[in-house]
Design a protein around this motif. Structure first.
Motif, short mmCIF file in Angstrom:
data_model
loop_
_atom_site.label_atom_id
_atom_site.label_comp_id
_atom_site.label_asym_id
_atom_site.label_seq_id
_atom_site.Cartn_x
_atom_site.Cartn_y
_atom_site.Cartn_z
N VAL A 45 -22.88 3.49 84.40
CA VAL A 45 -21.59 3.49 85.37
C VAL A 45 -22.22 1.71 86.04
CG1 VAL A 45 -20.70 3.94 87.63
CG2 VAL A 45 -20.98 5.60 85.63
N VAL A 46 -23.48 1.67 86.56
CA VAL A 46 -23.99 0.64 87.21
C VAL A 46 -24.43 -0.32 86.42
CG1 VAL A 46 -25.58 -0.21 88.99
CG2 VAL A 46 -24.44 2.23 89.50
N SER A 47 -25.22 -0.07 85.34
CA SER A 47 -25.81 -1.14 84.23
C SER A 47 -24.73 -1.78 83.60
CB SER A 47 -27.03 -0.59 83.56
OG SER A 47 -26.28 0.36 82.66
N LEU A 48 -23.53 -1.05 83.34
CA LEU A 48 -22.47 -1.59 82.56
C LEU A 48 -22.82 -1.63 81.15
CD1 LEU A 48 -20.93 -4.47 84.69
CD2 LEU A 48 -20.36 -1.98 84.64
N GLY A 49 -23.62 -0.39 80.63
CA GLY A 49 -23.98 -0.11 79.42
C GLY A 49 -25.33 -1.02 78.91
N LYS A 50 -25.80 -1.84 79.79
CA LYS A 50 -26.95 -2.52 79.45
C LYS A 50 -28.37 -1.69 79.59
CE LYS A 50 -25.30 -6.90 81.40
NZ LYS A 50 -25.64 -8.07 82.18
N HIS A 51 -28.26 -0.48 80.32
CA HIS A 51 -29.35 0.40 80.32
C HIS A 51 -28.87 1.69 79.37
CE1 HIS A 51 -32.09 3.49 81.48
NE2 HIS A 51 -32.95 2.57 82.15
N ALA A 52 -29.76 2.02 78.55
CA ALA A 52 -29.44 3.07 77.47
C ALA A 52 -29.43 4.55 78.42
CB ALA A 52 -30.64 3.43 76.53
N PRO A 53 -28.60 5.53 77.96
CA PRO A 53 -28.35 6.98 78.47
C PRO A 53 -29.66 7.31 78.57
CG PRO A 53 -26.70 6.56 76.35
CD PRO A 53 -27.77 5.36 76.59
N THR A 54 -29.97 8.48 79.68
CA THR A 54 -31.19 8.93 79.56
C THR A 54 -31.87 9.72 78.43
OG1 THR A 54 -30.48 11.01 80.44
CG2 THR A 54 -30.45 9.51 82.12
N GLU A 55 -31.11 10.21 77.34
CA GLU A 55 -31.69 10.71 76.30
C GLU A 55 -31.81 9.83 75.18
OE1 GLU A 55 -32.37 14.41 76.80
OE2 GLU A 55 -32.56 12.94 78.63
#
Length: 228
Positions: A45-55
């Motif tokens: 939501v905040v990274s706009l997809g630049k950060h991977a999902p937690t898993e």
């Protein structure tokens, strides 16, 4: 699964404009809920997809309540849609898999219009699906209920999706935690939520996301951009 014969559409939606290949005007206003396998609030939501999902990968179900909307001449108001999404890593890298469940109350014109919208072929807000989804698993008619009780939202897609999400309350009594003014594709204001229940039994997937990350978002989508 019973096939429904295509009805004769005789009423023209007041917002409809001339159509052509890939140019059918559409719009949807309503609410979306989503539950994924992230252990804490989805970083996309905040990274706009630049950060991977937690898993490291994303598995999610979503429900859409359409309060008002149209696809070309066809009214979509009052219908519900369910979605499944699988994303193998960073959102922007693509290779998504997706499936759609369309409200069995939809006539044939509405059914086909909703498939165009949620496959991304209709362009506009959901056009990213066409760019990022490498495998569309299919679309099915289903009995779909989307209920609101207080702040609790429930989605039932036959026996295939059983979901219940609730907002996470902030420090001020009665106020939820909301990520505001984001550039997230679904909408700028995303209510942080958690899933009391998030169970999927569909398309070979068996998921249980009880207690995992969830989102609630008011949506105002449309498409496509048509040059004047």
């Amino acid at each position: 699964m019973t096939k429904i014969a295509a009805p004769v559409v005789t009423s023209r939606h007041p917002d409809a404009r001339p159509t052509g290949a890939g140019l059918t005007p559409w719009a949807i206003k309503g609410e979306l809920i989503l539950n994924c396998n992230c252990t804490v609030f989805c970083p996309c939501v905040v990274s706009l997809g630049k950060h991977a999902p937690t898993e490291g990968y994303c598995q999610a179900w979503s429900g859409i309540r359409i309060d008002e909307g149209h696809y070309g001449d066809q009214d979509l108001g009052g219908l519900n849609v369910g979605l499944l999404l699988e994303i193998p890593g960073l959102m922007a890298r693509g290779n998504w898999k997706a499936a759609a469940f369309i409200d069995d109350r939809a006539n044939q014109a509405a059914y086909l219009g909703l498939i165009e919208i949620f496959s991304g072929r209709a362009k506009g807000t959901t056009g990213l699906f066409k760019l990022l989804v490498s495998e569309f698993l299919g679309a099915e008619r289903a009995k779909i209920s989307y209920e609101t009780e207080g702040k609790t939202r429930r989605l039932m897609v036959g026996k295939k999706i059983q979901g219940e999400v609730v907002p996470v309350q902030g420090k001020r009594s009665g106020e939820d935690i909301v990520a505001m003014n984001t550039e997230y594709w679904m909408g700028p204001d995303i209510t942080v939520a958690t899933a009391n229940k998030g169970r999927v039994r569909a398309f070979g997937r068996v998921w249980d996301f009880d207690g995992r990350s969830a989102e609630i978002c008011q949506i105002d989508w449309s498409g496509p951009e048509i040059p004047k």
